[in-house]
Design a protein around this motif. Structure first.
Motif, mmCIF file in Angstrom:
data_model
loop_
_atom_site.group_PDB
_atom_site.id
_atom_site.type_symbol
_atom_site.label_atom_id
_atom_site.label_comp_id
_atom_site.label_asym_id
_atom_site.label_seq_id
_atom_site.Cartn_x
_atom_site.Cartn_y
_atom_site.Cartn_z
ATOM 1 N N ARG A 25 0.858 -1.189 0.000
ATOM 2 C CA ARG A 25 0.000 0.000 0.000
ATOM 3 C C ARG A 25 0.891 1.235 0.000
ATOM 4 O O ARG A 25 0.716 2.149 -0.772
ATOM 5 C CB ARG A 25 -0.870 -0.022 1.250
ATOM 6 C CG ARG A 25 -2.045 0.944 1.233
ATOM 7 C CD ARG A 25 -2.700 1.010 2.613
ATOM 8 N NE ARG A 25 -3.242 -0.261 3.058
ATOM 9 C CZ ARG A 25 -4.512 -0.619 2.888
ATOM 10 N NH1 ARG A 25 -5.363 0.177 2.284
ATOM 11 N NH2 ARG A 25 -4.937 -1.777 3.329
ATOM 12 N N ASN A 26 1.856 1.260 0.892
ATOM 13 C CA ASN A 26 2.892 2.289 0.874
ATOM 14 C C ASN A 26 4.163 1.688 1.476
ATOM 15 O O ASN A 26 4.255 0.471 1.612
ATOM 16 C CB ASN A 26 2.422 3.555 1.607
ATOM 17 C CG ASN A 26 2.017 3.253 3.044
ATOM 18 O OD1 ASN A 26 2.727 2.527 3.745
ATOM 19 N ND2 ASN A 26 0.879 3.777 3.466
ATOM 20 N N TYR A 31 -1.705 -4.469 1.743
ATOM 21 C CA TYR A 31 -3.122 -4.808 1.641
ATOM 22 C C TYR A 31 -3.375 -6.157 2.290
ATOM 23 O O TYR A 31 -2.516 -7.036 2.285
ATOM 24 C CB TYR A 31 -3.533 -4.879 0.163
ATOM 25 C CG TYR A 31 -3.486 -3.561 -0.554
ATOM 26 C CD1 TYR A 31 -4.431 -2.576 -0.271
ATOM 27 C CD2 TYR A 31 -2.524 -3.312 -1.517
ATOM 28 C CE1 TYR A 31 -4.388 -1.355 -0.932
ATOM 29 C CE2 TYR A 31 -2.475 -2.093 -2.186
ATOM 30 C CZ TYR A 31 -3.414 -1.122 -1.884
ATOM 31 O OH TYR A 31 -3.374 0.077 -2.530
ATOM 32 N N GLU A 50 -8.327 -7.227 0.397
ATOM 33 C CA GLU A 50 -8.229 -6.180 -0.622
ATOM 34 C C GLU A 50 -7.517 -6.681 -1.875
ATOM 35 O O GLU A 50 -7.565 -6.061 -2.927
ATOM 36 C CB GLU A 50 -7.486 -4.970 -0.041
ATOM 37 C CG GLU A 50 -8.254 -4.337 1.105
ATOM 38 C CD GLU A 50 -7.349 -3.647 2.106
ATOM 39 O OE1 GLU A 50 -7.415 -2.423 2.218
ATOM 40 O OE2 GLU A 50 -6.570 -4.349 2.784
#
Lengths: 339, 173
Positions: free
Chosen positions: A161-162, A167, A305
């Motif tokens: 995600r970063n 996720y 996700e």
């Protein structure tokens, strides 16, 4: 065959010598050792069945040990396994201590040093409808666990995600397609960090119900699962997940083969604590998974996700597709080999 | 005359000393049987609560305390480790036979211990615990017998030592 051995820089050859041959009966062990001089890596399974030929299986095909002691592709006249071989092997696999492995035997397998899982078949002894023991064991299936560093690199970018978050991910794969191997490599990358992707390492908690992911010996992981990784070994997932969150405050929980009763509540508990989860499930695609009640509920709850579907079109660990959990649309669909 | 008195005293003292040594040997056996029971109790805890495999449990038991009976456990672990292909039963029996000479235990005790090995490691936990309890019960009986013979023999050896010494002195005088 040679080629594939070069492609997968794993430790299966040394692991075979170190962990598997010593726990086989002398007769079987030396037969395998003699035949393998001619190279059969990476081995996936060794099968011992009473009064039946010994079968060695790698990804491409199955092999027998011929009368001359060399590998052969024909079963006739090949090396036969006796019931005594199986009894002796089991005794050594359990380190002469069946009692210490009784819970595992009840589930139909034991995990030996090096994280290799040995499946058992024989006569089941019941008590009050539950399996109490397996006696007269007539079949052993030794599944070699291969650690393949870097095998998750192709799918990792879809997970980040970063730089310090990921996720929630479900890895969907048929049996023998490298589910556990990929999960192990993900744990290692998340726990250690991956400078290639600018990902800092995070605290990882592994619930290793079957001692396959980390392959702990006396509590210490034998496989490399990362430097920020804590392992709860031999603990049922639904108990272990809340336990791990309370005790070790991980940022990511990793566990194998989800889908039993009680797993849903445990996963909810993980998410409520703001912890990410990476897990796997048996299956060929998402629609097949939906037939499983406990997994279906998780999909309906939109827990995950990212769905990563693996196959074996180009060898174990082929990345079939990655699906976005909120839109249920594929992000990628390249039939590339993840290994 | 003085020479005779001193000589008699030396004879009496040395004979009673011999008697004391023999009587002390009598109390070694019940003591070792008690130790064995404690060690088996420890062994039970190791395998039931820690789920230790045999080698680990044996080693741990042998490390605690520095007794002759602990040697048996240490030896059994050593044999098992050296030769993985050997069954636990054989390893234990060998260890008992080899270490027996260094203990004060008798033949009967030895057979009780060898019997303990028959089921060692080959059953589930309940079976193991039953086997341990059974052996402990047998050892308790042995201890009782040993205690009785100690009571009898201990005083006997002591008085025999002193009286024997006196008898020798009388004869020589």
């Amino acid at each position: 065959m040679r080629n594939s051995a070069e492609n997968s820089p794993n430790s299966s050859a040394s692991s075979l010598k170190k962990h598997i041959l010593p726990v086989l009966s002398k007769r079987v062990g030396s037969a395998i050792e003699g035949a393998l001089i001619y190279g059969l890596e990476p081995l996936e399974e060794i099968r011992l069945r009473a009064e039946k030929p010994l079968i060695l299986q790698n990804y491409y095909k199955e092999w027998f040990i011929g009368a001359d002691g060399l590998l052969s592709s024909k079963p006739s006249g090949s090396f036969l396994v006796s019931q005594e071989d199986i009894r002796l092997s089991l005794e050594m696999m359990s380190e002469n201590s069946i009692y210490a492995y009784q819970d595992e035997i009840r589930n139909g397998y034991i995990t030996i040093k090096g994280g290799h899982r040995v499946g058992l078949s024989g006569r089941v002894v019941l008590e009050g409808g539950a399996v109490r023991n397996i006696k007269d064991i007539s079949g052993l299936n030794i599944r070699l666990s291969n650690q393949i560093p870097g095998c998750s690199f192709k799918l990792l970018p879809y997970l980040f995600r970063n730089s310090s978050d990921i996720y929630n991910t479900l890895i969907i794969s048929p049996p023998q397609c490298g589910k556990t191997t990929i999960l192990r490599d993900i744990a290692k990358t998340l726990g250690t960090g991956a400078s290639e992707y600018g990902f800092k390492g995070v605290k990882v908690g592994i619930i290793d119900e079957r001692s396959e992911l980390a392959a702990c010996m006396k509590g210490i992981p034998q496989n490399d699962v990362g430097i920020r990784t804590d392992v709860l070994d031999g603990c049922p997932k639904n108990i272990g997940m809340p336990m791990m969150i309370r005790s070790m405050s991980p940022a990511v929980i990793i566990t194998d083969e989800i889908g039993n009763d009680g797993d849903r509540e445990a996963v909810q508990c993980v998410l409520n604590a703001g912890v990410r989860i990476v897990t796997s499930a048996h299956g060929y695609n998402i629609s097949e998974l939906k037939s499983r009640r406990e997994v279906l509920k998780l999909i309906e709850d939109k827990v995950f996700e990212r769905y990563v579907v693996l196959g074996n079109r180009n060898g174990p660990g082929t990345l079939v597709e990655v699906i976005d959990g909120s839109t249920m649309k594929p992000i990628t669909g390249a039939g590339v080999n993840a290994f | 005359m003085l020479f005779k008195i001193v000589g008699s005293l030396v004879v009496i003292l040395s004979c009673s000393f011999l008697g004391f040594i023999l009587s002390r040997d009598c109390s070694r056996r019940p003591q070792q049987l008690r130790e064995l029971q404690t060690q088996l109790q420890m062994f039970e805890n190791q395998i039931s609560y820690l789920s230790d495999v045999l080698i680990e449990a044996f080693e741990r038991v042998s490390r605690v305390g520095n007794s002759e009976t602990g040697l048996i456990f240490g030896k059994a672990a050593e044999i098992l480790r050296d030769n993985g292909a050997q069954s636990a039963e054989n390893a234990w029996e060998q260890a008992v036979r080899q270490c027996m000479r260094r203990t004060a235990l008798n033949r009967e005790d030895e057979e009780v211990l060898v019997g303990f090995g028959k089921m060692l490691g080959s059953t589930e936990l309940d079976g193991q615990i039953k086997n341990i309890r059974l052996t402990m019960e047998a050892l308790r009986m042995q201890e009782k017998k040993a205690e009785e013979s100690r009571n009898k023999n201990e005083t006997m050896y002591k008085s025999l030592g002193i009286l024997g010494g006196i008898a020798v002195v009388i004869v020589l005088l």
